[in-house]
Scaffold this motif. Structure first.
Motif, mmCIF file in Angstrom:
data_model
loop_
_atom_site.group_PDB
_atom_site.id
_atom_site.type_symbol
_atom_site.label_atom_id
_atom_site.label_comp_id
_atom_site.label_asym_id
_atom_site.label_seq_id
_atom_site.Cartn_x
_atom_site.Cartn_y
_atom_site.Cartn_z
ATOM 1 N N ARG A 1 5.024 18.268 7.884
ATOM 2 C CA ARG A 1 6.051 18.391 7.009
ATOM 3 C C ARG A 1 6.326 18.783 5.647
ATOM 4 N NH1 ARG A 1 10.565 17.750 10.654
ATOM 5 N NH2 ARG A 1 11.711 17.855 8.619
ATOM 6 N N ALA A 2 4.990 18.238 5.140
ATOM 7 C CA ALA A 2 4.723 18.862 3.707
ATOM 8 C C ALA A 2 4.422 20.287 3.398
ATOM 9 C CB ALA A 2 3.552 18.285 3.202
ATOM 10 N N GLY A 3 4.267 21.087 4.492
ATOM 11 C CA GLY A 3 4.166 22.602 4.195
ATOM 12 C C GLY A 3 5.202 23.467 5.188
ATOM 13 N N ARG A 4 6.412 22.968 5.064
ATOM 14 C CA ARG A 4 7.298 23.681 5.638
ATOM 15 C C ARG A 4 8.016 24.663 4.648
ATOM 16 N NH1 ARG A 4 11.255 21.064 10.173
ATOM 17 N NH2 ARG A 4 9.815 20.614 11.506
ATOM 18 N N LEU A 5 7.979 24.497 3.213
ATOM 19 C CA LEU A 5 8.818 25.323 2.416
ATOM 20 C C LEU A 5 7.642 25.836 1.066
ATOM 21 C CD1 LEU A 5 11.740 22.819 1.593
ATOM 22 C CD2 LEU A 5 11.572 24.847 3.054
ATOM 23 N N GLY A 6 6.461 25.287 1.293
ATOM 24 C CA GLY A 6 5.399 25.852 0.645
ATOM 25 C C GLY A 6 4.287 24.992 0.278
ATOM 26 N N PRO A 7 3.163 25.217 -0.494
ATOM 27 C CA PRO A 7 1.957 24.342 -0.057
ATOM 28 C C PRO A 7 2.207 22.740 -0.541
ATOM 29 C CG PRO A 7 1.525 26.346 -1.380
ATOM 30 C CD PRO A 7 3.155 26.410 -1.236
ATOM 31 N N GLY A 8 1.608 22.102 0.247
ATOM 32 C CA GLY A 8 1.949 20.684 0.144
ATOM 33 C C GLY A 8 0.884 19.680 0.266
ATOM 34 N N VAL A 9 1.027 18.453 0.088
ATOM 35 C CA VAL A 9 0.194 17.505 0.031
ATOM 36 C C VAL A 9 0.497 16.330 1.051
ATOM 37 C CG1 VAL A 9 -1.124 15.855 -1.344
ATOM 38 C CG2 VAL A 9 -0.662 18.099 -2.244
ATOM 39 N N CYS A 10 -0.469 15.812 1.879
ATOM 40 C CA CYS A 10 -0.300 14.724 2.652
ATOM 41 C C CYS A 10 -1.234 13.398 2.412
ATOM 42 C CB CYS A 10 -0.336 15.043 4.308
ATOM 43 S SG CYS A 10 -0.435 13.659 5.464
ATOM 44 N N GLU B 1 2.052 14.973 -8.046
ATOM 45 C CA GLU B 1 2.448 16.198 -7.638
ATOM 46 C C GLU B 1 3.850 16.330 -7.663
ATOM 47 O OE1 GLU B 1 0.540 18.267 -5.768
ATOM 48 O OE2 GLU B 1 -1.012 17.152 -6.052
ATOM 49 N N PRO B 2 4.391 17.462 -7.538
ATOM 50 C CA PRO B 2 5.763 17.649 -7.789
ATOM 51 C C PRO B 2 6.433 17.703 -6.434
ATOM 52 C CG PRO B 2 4.789 19.684 -7.868
ATOM 53 C CD PRO B 2 3.606 18.663 -7.792
ATOM 54 N N SER C 1 0.875 -1.200 0.054
ATOM 55 C CA SER C 1 0.017 -0.186 -0.068
ATOM 56 C C SER C 1 0.913 1.412 -0.016
ATOM 57 C CB SER C 1 -0.987 -0.135 1.282
ATOM 58 O OG SER C 1 -1.752 -0.923 1.204
ATOM 59 N N VAL C 2 1.903 1.339 0.898
ATOM 60 C CA VAL C 2 2.783 2.421 0.899
ATOM 61 C C VAL C 2 3.686 2.665 -0.336
ATOM 62 C CG1 VAL C 2 4.922 3.325 1.907
ATOM 63 C CG2 VAL C 2 3.125 2.350 3.252
ATOM 64 N N ALA C 3 3.934 1.557 -1.145
ATOM 65 C CA ALA C 3 4.591 1.743 -2.363
ATOM 66 C C ALA C 3 3.706 2.319 -3.404
ATOM 67 C CB ALA C 3 5.181 0.415 -2.893
ATOM 68 N N ALA C 4 2.538 1.643 -3.490
ATOM 69 C CA ALA C 4 1.485 2.268 -4.254
ATOM 70 C C ALA C 4 0.958 3.728 -4.053
ATOM 71 C CB ALA C 4 0.174 1.269 -4.226
ATOM 72 N N ALA C 5 1.084 4.219 -2.799
ATOM 73 C CA ALA C 5 0.807 5.544 -2.572
ATOM 74 C C ALA C 5 2.041 6.564 -3.018
ATOM 75 C CB ALA C 5 0.538 5.866 -1.104
ATOM 76 N N VAL C 6 3.115 5.941 -2.817
ATOM 77 C CA VAL C 6 4.292 6.732 -3.358
ATOM 78 C C VAL C 6 4.300 6.852 -4.793
ATOM 79 C CG1 VAL C 6 6.959 6.616 -3.451
ATOM 80 C CG2 VAL C 6 5.922 6.149 -1.435
ATOM 81 N N ARG C 7 4.133 5.975 -5.645
ATOM 82 C CA ARG C 7 4.119 5.869 -6.684
ATOM 83 C C ARG C 7 2.942 6.947 -7.360
ATOM 84 N NH1 ARG C 7 4.921 0.248 -6.663
ATOM 85 N NH2 ARG C 7 7.177 -0.196 -7.641
ATOM 86 N N ARG C 8 1.701 6.931 -6.805
ATOM 87 C CA ARG C 8 0.776 7.900 -6.854
ATOM 88 C C ARG C 8 1.205 9.130 -6.663
ATOM 89 N NH1 ARG C 8 -5.513 7.687 -4.393
ATOM 90 N NH2 ARG C 8 -5.804 9.873 -4.840
#
Length: 830
Positions: free
Chosen positions: A324-333, A215-216, A203-210
Motif C-alpha cells: 500500500r505504501a508503493g502505489r503512488l510512489g516510493p514508500g516506507v513500511c 517521512e513525508p 508501540s503503534v502510536a510511537a511508530a506513527v509519530r516516528r
C-alpha cells in the motif's frame, strides 16, 4: 492521480481478452495497485461474447464494493447507478442502464438461489479471491454448477493478488492463468522490535509519530480491530495530522473521509483494520505502519461458539499491507516485528471455510438442493464434522427436515441477511407478537457491542441504551454512539424486511425468550446451591460472578460466552422466565418415565422426569411402576454388581459344582451354571423369585437355592443326587463329604477308614473314580490316589512304615485288605 492508461494491468488486458474469447474461465493474478478491480470489468464491457449481458463482480467487503463502483463510474465520467452500480446489504445503487454490478456478502448467493441460470449475466468476476471468504468459495461453487448445467456461455474470472493460481485454475477446469507483474514503486521496509511487555497501542502510536517525523506523505496504520483503533486514536490526539479511523461498521461518511484526500496542507493518518489491505485506493498514502496482527473469526465446534481471535498476520497479508505504501510512489513500511520473526509467519491466511461457523453455508447448500456438499466443486471442501454440526443446528431450528432438505421456514430464514440463529429468532418473534423487539435484539447481537469497556453481561441494559434518548450513559458505562446509531439503523432495516406484524409487545422482559429462540442450546438453569453457577441445555457448565444481578436468576438465555473453557464465562445473557420457556419450547420438552438401577443407591429408581436438552425441568417419583419393569431394573443391577450380590451359602455353592460336574460328564443335557451363563439368564431363572424386591438389601431374603434347583426337572434332580452325591459312605461307616473340583471329585478320608476296600469308589454312574486324599490319624494327607488297589499293593508298605513310627499306638496291619476299617484313632486291646 494515476490515469487509466498508466495502470499496470493495461499491459495484460489484451491477453485476458484473448483468453476469455477462447475459454469460459480464467484466473488473473495481479499485485495490489495493478488496477484489476476497476479496469478489468470496464475492459470486458466491449467483448463480443458479453453482448448486452451484465457483469457481476463479487467484492469481499462492502466498503471496497462501494469504492470500486464509484471509481469505475468516475473513470467513465458518470454517476454510480448508470453503467456501473453496486449492491450491498441494505444498500444498492443500480439503474436500467447498469452493465456492471459490484456486489458483496450474500448478494451473489441470493441472486443465484433466486435465478440459478443468472439470466442476463454474461460474466461473474471474483475479485480479491485470495481472501478466501466463505461467500466467495460458495459463490464460485454455485457458479460452476450453473455454468455446467445451465449456462455454458457464462464466463467466470477469478482475480487475486497473492493466491497461488494453480489450485483455482484446476477447479475452473484447468483454466488459463494470466499474470500481471505490476509496476509498484519500491518500498523500504523498516523492522521495529516491539517491547515484549509493552502495550500494542503504545508501540503503534510511537511508530506513527516516528513516521511523521521521518517521512513525508500520509500514513496508513494497520490494527486488529475497532477497539485498538479507538485507543490509538486517543494516544495520537494533538498530533499535527487528521486522524481517520477506517473499519467496516463506521458510517459511510466516516469511511469516505478516510479514503478521500485530506484538505490541502493537511497530513492524514488512517487507522484501519485489514479492510484496507486490498481493493481500496486511499489517496496520498506513502507510509505504512503495520502492527503485524489481524482479527479472525474462529468457530469452536465443542461449544458452538464463534470467537474473534487476534492472530499474527500471514506473510501474504503483510506483503499486501506493505504494498500500500508503493502505489503512488516510493514508500516506507514500518513493521512492528523483527526481520528474523518475519520468516516464521504463516504463508497464507487460512480459508474461512476451514475455521468458520458453517450454519449459513449449510442453509444455502440445502436451499440449493446440494444434500452432499461434495457434489459441488471446492478448493477446500467444508470440513465434515463442523458441517454435520451445522446441519444438526438447522434441524433443531426447523430450517431442515430429518432428511436434510430445506423447509418452508428455512427458505424464509435464508431470505433474511442474518445468521440462521438470528433469522429464526426474528421470524419466530414476529409470530409471537414480538417482531419489533426481535429486530432490536438481532441488531444488538449481530453488530458491534454498543457499550465499551464493560463486562456487564445484561442484554437488557444494552436494549435500554439503544432505545434511549441521546445523552450521557449511566455512570460507569462508555457508550459507543457510532455503534448505537448503526444498531438502530440495522433494527429499522430488519423491521422493514419483516413487514407489518400487527399489534406487538416491546416489553424488555420478553428479551430472554427471543435470545433463547436464537440459542436454544445455551438456555441455562442455575444449579442448586449457589448463585452464578449454571448448566446449559447442551450439557456444559457456565458461570457468572456472584456480584452480577443475573447470577441470581433461575433461568438465563445466553447469547455469548467463552467457548474455550469447560465452565464457560457468560458474556451476554438475558433472564428467561419458565413461562416463556414453556411458550417457546414446549414441543421440545421430553417427558420420560423410567425405571432403572441407581448404582450409587444400589436400588431401583422409578421416576418421571421432564427435560429440555440436558436440563431437568421436573423430577418426581413415579407412582406404582410396573412390577416387571422393577424386576428388569433390579436384574440389571445384579448384572452390574455381579453374582456376589446374591445370598450364596456353602450348600448352594456345592450344588453349583455338582451340576457343573455332571454337565462336563454328560454334556448339554445339564444346564450351564457358570457365572456368565447365570448372569446372562437372570430373566429366566431368577426373575420369578424377585417379586417385591427393589434394593440390594432385599436380596438377603432371596430363596436362591430354590431358584437354582428349578433349573433341573425332577428326573435331573434325582440323577444329581445319585450320580453327584454330596456325601459318600466309606467302609468304616462314616458319611463323608465329596468335594467337586475342576480336576474331578475329591474324597478326603483317613487311611484306616478304607481298610478292606479293594477298589476306588466311583460316582457319575460309576464312570468317575474319586480322587482319594488318604489322611493320617491327624488328618494330614499321606497319599493322593485314584487307584486304591494299586496303593495297597505298592506304596502302602512305605506309608505304613512311616505312620507306624509316628503313630505307634494305631493299628497298621500288614494286609489292609483283610483288616477291619475303623474311624477310631486308637487300637483296642485284645
Amino acid at each position: 492521480m494515476v490515469t487509466m492508461s498508466e495502470l499496470p494491468i493495461e499491459s495484460v488486458l489484451p491477453d485476458l481478452s484473448r483468453v476469455l474469447r477462447g475459454h469460459p474461465n480464467a484466473v488473473l493474478q495481479a499485485p495490489p495497485g495493478a488496477g484489476k478491480t476497476t479496469r478489468v470489468p470496464l475492459a470486458l464491457l466491449e467483448e463480443p461474447w458479453l453482448g448486452s449481458g451484465r457483469i457481476v463482480m463479487l467484492e469481499p467487503r462492502r466498503l471496497a464494493a462501494r469504492a470500486a463502483a464509484h471509481r469505475m463510474a468516475a473513470m467513465l465520467g458518470e454517476k454510480v447507478g448508470e453503467t456501473v452500480g453496486y449492491r450491498v446489504r441494505f444498500d444498492s445503487v443500480v439503474g436500467p442502464r447498469t452493465r456492471i454490478e459490484v456486489v458483496t456478502e450474500g448478494i451473489l448467493t441470493r441472486r443465484l438461489q433466486r435465478d440459478p441460470s443468472l439470466e442476463g449475466v454474461g460474466a461473474v468476476l471474483f475479485d480479491e479471491f485470495h481472501e478466501r471468504s466463505l461467500h466467495a468459495d460458495l459463490g464460485l461453487a454455485l457458479c460452476l454448477e450453473t455454468q455446467g448445467a445451465l449456462r455454458e456461455d457464462l464466463r467466470i474470472l477469478v482475480m487475486s493478488a497473492t493466491l497461488e493460481g494453480e489450485p483455482v485454475a484446476r477447479i475452473l477446469g484447468n483454466a488459463p492463468i494470466v499474470t500481471s507483474e505490476g509496476r509498484a514503486w519500491p518500498v523500504e521496509t523498516r523492522y521495529l522490535d516491539r517491547p515484549p511487555a509493552g502495550r500494542l497501542e503504545d508501540s503503534v502510536a510511537a511508530a506513527v509519530r516516528r513516521a511523521l517525523e521521518e517521512e513525508p506523505g500520509d500514513v496508513l496504520v494497520f490494527l486488529p480491530g475497532a477497539g485498538e483503533i479507538r485507543r490509538v486514536e486517543r494516544l495520537l490526539s494533538g498530533i499535527p495530522a487528521l486522524i481517520a479511523p477506517l473499519y467496516g461498521d463506521l458510517p459511510q461518511e466516516a469511511q469516505e473521509r478516510a479514503i478521500l484526500p485530506p484538505p490541502p496542507g493537511t497530513r492524514k493518518v488512517v487507522l484501519a483494520t485489514s479492510i484496507a489491505e486490498t481493493s481500496l485506493t486511499i489517496e496520498g498514502v506513502r507510509v505504512v505502519v503495520d502492527c503485524g496482527l489481524m482479527r479472525v473469526a474462529r468457530f469452536d465446534p465443542r461449544g458452538g461458539m464463534t470467537r474473534l481471535e487476534t492472530v499474527k498476520a500471514s506473510r501474504a497479508s503483510a506483503d499486501q499491507r506493505r504494498g500500500r505504501a508503493g502505489r503512488l510512489g516510493p514508500g516506507v513500511c514500518y513493521r512492528l516485528w523483527s526481520e528474523s520473526a518475519h520468516g516464521s509467519l504463516p504463508l497464507f491466511t487460512a480459508p474461512e471455510i476451514l475455521e468458520a461457523d458453517l450454519a449459513p453455508l449449510a442453509l444455502e447448500l440445502a436451499r440449493w438442493g446440494a444434500l452432499d456438499p461434495l457434489s459441488l466443486a471446492w478448493i477446500d471442501p467444508p470440513p465434515q464434522a463442523p458441517h454435520a454440526q451445522a446441519r444438526d443446528l438447522l434441524t433443531r431450528l426447523g430450517a431442515l427436515d430429518r432428511d436434510g432438505r430445506i423447509t418452508g421456514h428455512g427458505r424464509e430464514m435464508a431470505e433474511i441477511p442474518l445468521h440462521p440463529r438470528l433469522a429464526h429468532m426474528v421470524i419466530r418473534g414476529r409470530g409471537l407478537g414480538l417482531g419489533s423487539l426481535a429486530c432490536d435484539a438481532a441488531a444488538l447481537l449481530a453488530e458491534r457491542d454498543i457499550v465499551r469497556g464493560t463486562r456487564d453481561p445484561d442484554l437488557r441494559m444494552r436494549l435500554d441504551l439503544m432505545r434511549g434518548a441521546d445523552g450521557p450513559p449511566p455512570t460507569g458505562l462508555v457508550l459507543d454512539h457510532d455503534a448505537r446509531r448503526h444498531a438502530r439503523r440495522m433494527a429499522d432495516r430488519f423491521r422493514q424486511l419483516l413487514g407489518k406484524t400487527g399489534r406487538e409487545s416491546n416489553d424488555p422482559r420478553r428479551l430472554g425468550l427471543l435470545v433463547a429462540l436464537a440459542y436454544p442450546d445455551r438456555i441455562a438453569r442455575r444449579r442448586t446451591g449457589g448463585a452464578g453457577q449454571f448448566r446449559l441445555a447442551n450439557g456444559r457448565g457456565a458461570v457468572l460472578p456472584t456480584t452480577e444481578p443475573l447470577a441470581a436468576e433461575d433461568w438465563l438465555a445466553v447469547a455469548d460466552l467463552d467457548g474455550d473453557k469447560r465452565e464457560a464465562r457468560v458474556y451476554l445473557a438475558a433472564p428467561l422466565s419458565e413461562a416463556d420457556l414453556e411458550l417457546g419450547f414446549a414441543e421440545h420438552f421430553s417427558a420420560e418415565s423410567f425405571v432403572r438401577w441407581d448404582s450409587r443407591e444400589q436400588a431401583v429408581q422409578a421416576r418421571r422426569r421432564t427435560s429440555f436438552g440436558a436440563l431437568v425441568l421436573k423430577d418426581e417419583p413415579l407412582r406404582d411402576p410396573a412390577p416387571e419393569a422393577v424386576t428388569a431394573a433390579l436384574i440389571e443391577g445384579i448384572r452390574e454388581m455381579g453374582l456376589e450380590a446374591l445370598p450364596w451359602t456353602p450348600d448352594i455353592l456345592a450344588w453349583r459344582t455338582r451340576v457343573a460336574f455332571l454337565r462336563r460328564l454328560d454334556g448339554d443335557g445339564w444346564p450351564d451354571v457358570g457365572d456368565a451363563a447365570l448372569l446372562g439368564g437372570l430373566e429366566h431363572w431368577l426373575a420369578p423369585y424377585l417379586d417385591g424386591m427393589s434394593r440390594r438389601a432385599h436380596l438377603k431374603t432371596l430363596d436362591l437355592g430354590s431358584a437354582l434347583r428349578n433349573l433341573l426337572d425332577q428326573q435331573r434332580q434325582r440323577i444329581l443326587e445319585e450320580d453327584a452325591p454330596t456325601h459318600l459312605t466309606v467302609p468304616s461307616g462314616s458319611h463323608l463329604p465329596i468335594r467337586y473340583e475342576d480336576d474331578g471329585p475329591v474324597l478326603a478320608v483317613r487311611l484306616q477308614e478304607m481298610f478292606g476296600a479293594r477298589e476306588t469308589p466311583a460316582i457319575g454312574g460309576g464312570k468317575v473314580p474319586l480322587t482319594l486324599h488318604l489322611l493320617s490319624p491327624a488328618g494330614r494327607p499321606v497319599q493322593v490316589t485314584r487307584d486304591l488297589g494299586g496303593f495297597w499293593g505298592g506304596a502302602y508298605r512305605q506309608v505304613k512304615a512311616d505312620l507306624k513310627g509316628r503313630y505307634p499306638k494305631h493299628h497298621w496291619p500288614d494286609d489292609p485288605l483283610r483288616a477291619e476299617p475303623t474311624s477310631r484313632t486308637k487300637r483296642t486291646s485284645g
